[in-house]
Structures are given as structure tokens and as C-alpha cells.
Design a protein around this motif. Structure first.
Motif, PDB file in Angstrom:
ATOM      1  N   THR A 106      -3.707   8.815  -7.108  1.00 13.38           N
ATOM      2  CA  THR A 106      -2.312   8.632  -6.679  1.00 13.38           C
ATOM      3  C   THR A 106      -1.901   7.153  -6.703  1.00 13.38           C
ATOM      4  O   THR A 106      -0.822   6.815  -6.260  1.00 13.38           O
ATOM      5  N   HIS A 107      -2.790   6.314  -7.197  1.00 11.75           N
ATOM      6  CA  HIS A 107      -2.480   4.879  -7.172  1.00 11.75           C
ATOM      7  C   HIS A 107      -1.325   4.540  -8.111  1.00 11.75           C
ATOM      8  O   HIS A 107      -0.902   5.361  -8.924  1.00 11.75           O
ATOM      9  N   HIS A 108      -0.864   3.310  -7.998  1.00 18.74           N
ATOM     10  CA  HIS A 108       0.297   2.899  -8.792  1.00 18.74           C
ATOM     11  C   HIS A 108       0.050   3.036 -10.285  1.00 18.74           C
ATOM     12  O   HIS A 108       0.923   3.483 -11.020  1.00 18.74           O
ATOM     13  N   TYR A 111       0.168   6.718 -11.309  1.00 17.18           N
ATOM     14  CA  TYR A 111       1.536   7.237 -11.257  1.00 17.18           C
ATOM     15  C   TYR A 111       2.333   6.720 -12.452  1.00 17.18           C
ATOM     16  O   TYR A 111       3.081   7.469 -13.086  1.00 17.18           O
ATOM     17  N   LEU A 112       2.133   5.425 -12.749  1.00 19.07           N
ATOM     18  CA  LEU A 112       2.875   4.847 -13.880  1.00 19.07           C
ATOM     19  C   LEU A 112       2.495   5.540 -15.189  1.00 19.07           C
ATOM     20  O   LEU A 112       3.358   5.812 -16.033  1.00 19.07           O
ATOM     21  N   ILE A 167      10.204  -1.097 -11.324  1.00 19.02           N
ATOM     22  CA  ILE A 167       8.907  -1.618 -10.870  1.00 19.02           C
ATOM     23  C   ILE A 167       9.031  -3.101 -10.520  1.00 19.02           C
ATOM     24  O   ILE A 167       8.564  -3.550  -9.470  1.00 19.02           O
ATOM     25  N   VAL A 251      -7.145  -9.759 -11.033  1.00 15.22           N
ATOM     26  CA  VAL A 251      -7.266  -8.749  -9.971  1.00 15.22           C
ATOM     27  C   VAL A 251      -7.462  -7.359 -10.592  1.00 15.22           C
ATOM     28  O   VAL A 251      -7.119  -7.153 -11.752  1.00 15.22           O
ATOM     29  N   PRO A 252      -8.016  -6.418  -9.823  1.00 14.56           N
ATOM     30  CA  PRO A 252      -8.297  -5.101 -10.408  1.00 14.56           C
ATOM     31  C   PRO A 252      -7.041  -4.229 -10.523  1.00 14.56           C
ATOM     32  O   PRO A 252      -6.692  -3.515  -9.589  1.00 14.56           O
ATOM     33  N   VAL A 253      -6.369  -4.312 -11.652  1.00 18.58           N
ATOM     34  CA  VAL A 253      -5.149  -3.518 -11.836  1.00 18.58           C
ATOM     35  C   VAL A 253      -5.400  -2.274 -12.688  1.00 18.58           C
ATOM     36  O   VAL A 253      -4.487  -1.522 -12.970  1.00 18.58           O
ATOM     37  N   PHE A 256      -2.852  -0.657 -15.251  1.00 19.80           N
ATOM     38  CA  PHE A 256      -1.452  -0.985 -14.948  1.00 19.80           C
ATOM     39  C   PHE A 256      -0.861  -1.999 -15.929  1.00 19.80           C
ATOM     40  O   PHE A 256       0.193  -1.768 -16.528  1.00 19.80           O
TER      41      PHE A 256
END
Lengths: 287, 141
Positions: A106-108, A111-112, A167, A251-253, A256
Motif C-alpha cells: 500500500t506504499h506510495h 499505489y503510483l 504528487i 533514500v529508499p524510494v 517511485f
């Protein structure tokens, strides 16, 4: 008489009646499949959840995921395959993630991916770089006619560009706080990921973090609007991609940044992308 | 065969566009403005919770009314780069303070000075109020 109606009509034309090359949509489609695989293919290998109480659901999910994304990638029954993938990924985010509490789904970034796939189903993404296209060209050749043009309605791309704006805008709103703009939240991130519980001793670090925080927020607000302004778009695309590249390496994206970069294809003029590809292939500016 | 007429397709496209645009552009308001959480309305609050409750710590040994800052890595015999997470990134102090007290030996007066990370920035957390070695427990974090 007044400007208002013409602006509305222009907005409506931009949103719903723009026609252009379908290559951007096709490239986004292909990129999305690889991003979906990068994020989920390993987790959905059939044996993983086979013996769990929800095993059957996960096996069915995995089969649907692999089948739908494969068709989406090769571009066979493309619109259907993309819509099918969107339903599968949507169920992963909202049902498996939201209802069955598989929280990482369900993280960003997930979802994206789901949103981008759903929007991709609204584009004419099968009219280029697909088996559907190959079959259409062969049919035209057999009939002695010219191949169908790689042109379609771009309303799906417009929605993707609005997704990007949302966003950036709401991301910037969330950061518009004293704690963030003073650089303190940036310091939290720096310590959490890199330094541990020791505050950086050098004074210039605080100045750098403050500058980074203010720049990030200003850039996000600017991107939310500026990506739609033709004159500044090229500069903002470069700035935005640089921002995402920094996020990616610092950072851990997860997926994304790569998904955002892929969606940038939706803001660049589709015919310009087409012409550039033609140019790269040595076929001049026009197709 | 066209199932839908061109006009109907346009109407449907217009409605879907407006719904999607409204959901994307206004949906985040639910959480970010009205603080109403819904799995259907996505807020864009990336890294909002990251780093929260992290402590910026300084351990000091108090002796004869004087305080001396100690290096927790040195005391515990770790290199900064390879130290375990609970030594490097301090969120809870019980396990760390117990390990420090054991390493420093009996009778040590160990104090902690710390701020912790919140959404409002750094907030004071500990100011050397108590001797950690006196209160350290044998188990837990």
C-alpha cells in the motif's frame, strides 16, 4: 468578448480532444511492465504463498499478474491486457494491501504503479511498439493499403500529467512546515539513513540541509504547475529528473523515482517524442 | 461494429476524465487538510514518518560533580560503520544504556542528554535527569 469561454474550450480540447503520436503511451506501457516486474515478480513467484492460508488467492493473483503483464509487454490485445493488469495491481494495493493488511503493497510507490497502470489503460498504448501494431501493419500490407497511423487520443496522458502535478503539489504541501523548511526534518533523514544518532558537527551541514529543504519544496511547487507550461517545461523536466535521481540514490524510494521518470513521457509533447525517435533511427523529423 | 456512438464515447471519456482528475487533485485533501484517512483517497506524504522518534544522543559519565562525554562506540568496542543498529540509530535507550553500564563497570553514574525527532523538529527528551546505571534493568530494550 470575454476570455473565459476560450480558456475553458482550450482546457477541454487539451484534456479530451488532443490527438498525437502513440509512441509515448507505448513506451510508458513497456516501462511500466518492467517496473511492475521489478517490484512484484519476485514476491509473486507461485511457491511463496502456496502453503499459506490465503495460498490459493495468491497463486491466482500470481497467474493473473504474469499473464496480464506479459500480454501488456508484448502488446497483444493491448488495451484489454493493460486494463487487466490495472485490475490485478489495483486488487493488490486495495484488497491484498488494504484489506488483508499486506502493508508494503500500500506504499506510495506501489499505489503510483497501480494508478499509472490504470491511466495507461486509458491511452492508445497498443498502437505502437506492439504485436497489435505489427498485425495491423501486416494486414494493411496484405490489403495493399498504407499502415494505420500511430495516432490516438491523448486524454490518458493528460491524466498522467495531472497525477504528476498532484504528487508534486501535495508532496510540497506536506513539507511546508517550519520543521521541514528549517532543515530539521532533512537532518532527521540524514541521521536515520546515514549518520545514526549523532548530529552532524559541522555548521555547514545545517546550512546545506536548510538549502536542500527549501529547494525541494520550491521545486515541487514549481513542477506541479510548470510541467504544463511549454516554455519552461524542458528545464523543469531536467530539474525534476535530477531531483528523482537524487532521491533514487540517497533514500529508499523503490520504484517511485523510476515510475515518476517514466511518467514524464506524458508531459513531453507526444509528437516531439515521435519525431525524436524517428531522428534517432535516421528517418528524419517527420514520420 | 461500434457499440457506442462517437458522441457517447466522448461523454463517457469526459465524465471519466473529470472523476479521475478530481480524485487525483482533490483526493489528498481528505487526509492532508481534513485529517480523514481512507484507503481510497491517497495522500502524498512521502517519508512523513521516517526518522520520527530518532534520538540525537550524548552519553556522559558523571564523576565528582564533573561530566565527561563518552563515545558509545568506543566504550562498547564497535566501529561506527559496523556497529549494530541499536547502537548507531538510537530510538529506545534501555538496551543501549544497559550495555554501556556493563562496559563501564559497577558504580558508574551514566547520564543521557538527548533530543528526539518529531514532526515539529527536534524536541528535548532527556537532560541527564537520572543515573541510567542505577535504573537499568536486566532485560528488554
Amino acid at each position: 468578448m470575454s476570455q473565459q469561454p476560450s480558456v475553458l474550450v482550450r482546457l477541454c480540447n487539451w484534456a479530451l480532444h488532443s490527438e498525437g503520436s502513440t509512441r509515448s503511451s507505448a513506451l510508458i506501457r513497456i516501462c511500466l511492465v518492467f517496473l511492475l516486474w521489478a517490484r512484484w515478480a519476485n514476491e509473486l513467484v507461485l511457491f511463496r504463498e502456496f502453503a499459506t492460508p490465503d495460498g490459493l488467492a495468491y497463486v491466482l493473483l500470481g497467474i493473473n499478474f504474469y499473464a496480464a503483464t506479459t500480454l501488456m509487454l508484448i502488446g497483444l490485445w493491448t488495451r484489454f491486457a493493460t486494463a487487466w493488469t490495472a485490475v490485478v495491481v489495483g486488487s493488490m494495493v486495495f484488497y491484498f494491501g488494504g484489506s488483508l493488511a499486506r502493508v508494503p503493497w500500500t506504499h506510495h510507490h506501489t499505489y503510483l504503479l497501480a494508478a499509472a497502470t490504470a491511466l495507461c489503460a486509458c491511452t492508445p498504448c497498443g498502437k505502437s511498439y506492439s504485436l497489435d501494431r505489427l498485425l495491423a501493419v501486416r494486414r494493411a500490407e496484405a490489403a495493399g493499403t498504407t499502415p494505420p497511423p500511430e495516432v490516438g487520443n491523448l486524454w490518458g496522458l493528460r491524466l498522467m500529467s495531472l497525477q504528476l502535478s498532484a504528487i508534486y503539489f501535495w508532496g510540497a504541501v506536506d513539507k511546508t512546515t517550519v520543521a521541514f523548511l528549517s532543515g530539521e526534518r532533512m537532518e532527521h533523514y540524514l541521521m536515520w539513513f546515514y549518520l545514526g544518532s549523532d548530529r552532524p558537527a559541522a555548521g555547514w551541514v545545517s546550512a546545506l540541509l536548510l538549502a536542500a529543504a527549501v529547494t525541494t519544496v520550491l521545486l515541487e511547487y514549481t513542477l506541479s504547475v510548470g510541467l504544463h507550461i511549454r516554455r519552461v517545461r524542458p528545464y523543469l523536466v531536467v530539474a525534476g529528473l535530477a531531483l528523482h535521481a537524487l532521491f533514487y540514490v540517497l533514500v529508499p524510494v523503490y520504484t517511485f523515482s523510476a515510475t515518476m521518470a517514466c511518467l514524464y513521457l506524458a508531459v513531453v509533447d507526444a509528437d516531439r517524442v515521435h519525431a525524436l525517435i524517428e531522428q534517432m533511427q535516421g528517418r528524419g523529423r517527420a514520420s | 461494429m461500434q457499440v457506442l456512438s462517437q458522441a457517447n464515447r466522448r461523454r463517457i471519456r469526459g465524465v471519466v476524465f473529470c472523476l479521475c482528475a478530481a480524485l487525483m487533485l482533490l483526493g489528498p485533501m481528505a487526509t492532508q487538510v481534513f485529517d480523514h484517512h481512507s484507503k481510497w483517497l491517497r495522500p502524498w506524504q512521502m517519508f512523513r514518518d521516517t526518522g520520527l522518534q530518532l534520538l540525537a544522543v550524548e552519553f556522559r559519565v558523571r564523576q565528582d560533580g564533573q561530566e565527561r562525554v563518552i563515545d558509545r562506540y568506543q566504550v562498547l568496542g564497535y566501529e561506527r560503520a559496523t556497529a549494530p543498529k541499536w547502537v548507531r540509530r538510537v530510538v529506545k535507550i534501555r538496551k543501549l544504556s544497559r550495555a554501556l553500564c556493563e562496559a563501564l563497570g559497577p558504580g558508574t553514574d551514566l547520564r543521557i542528554y538527548a533530543e528526539w525527532a518529531t514532526l515539529d523538529g527536534w524536541q528535548p527528551r532527556f537532560a541527564g535527569e537520572q543515573n541510567l546505571c542505577r535504573h537499568s534493568r536486566r532485560k528488554g530494550r
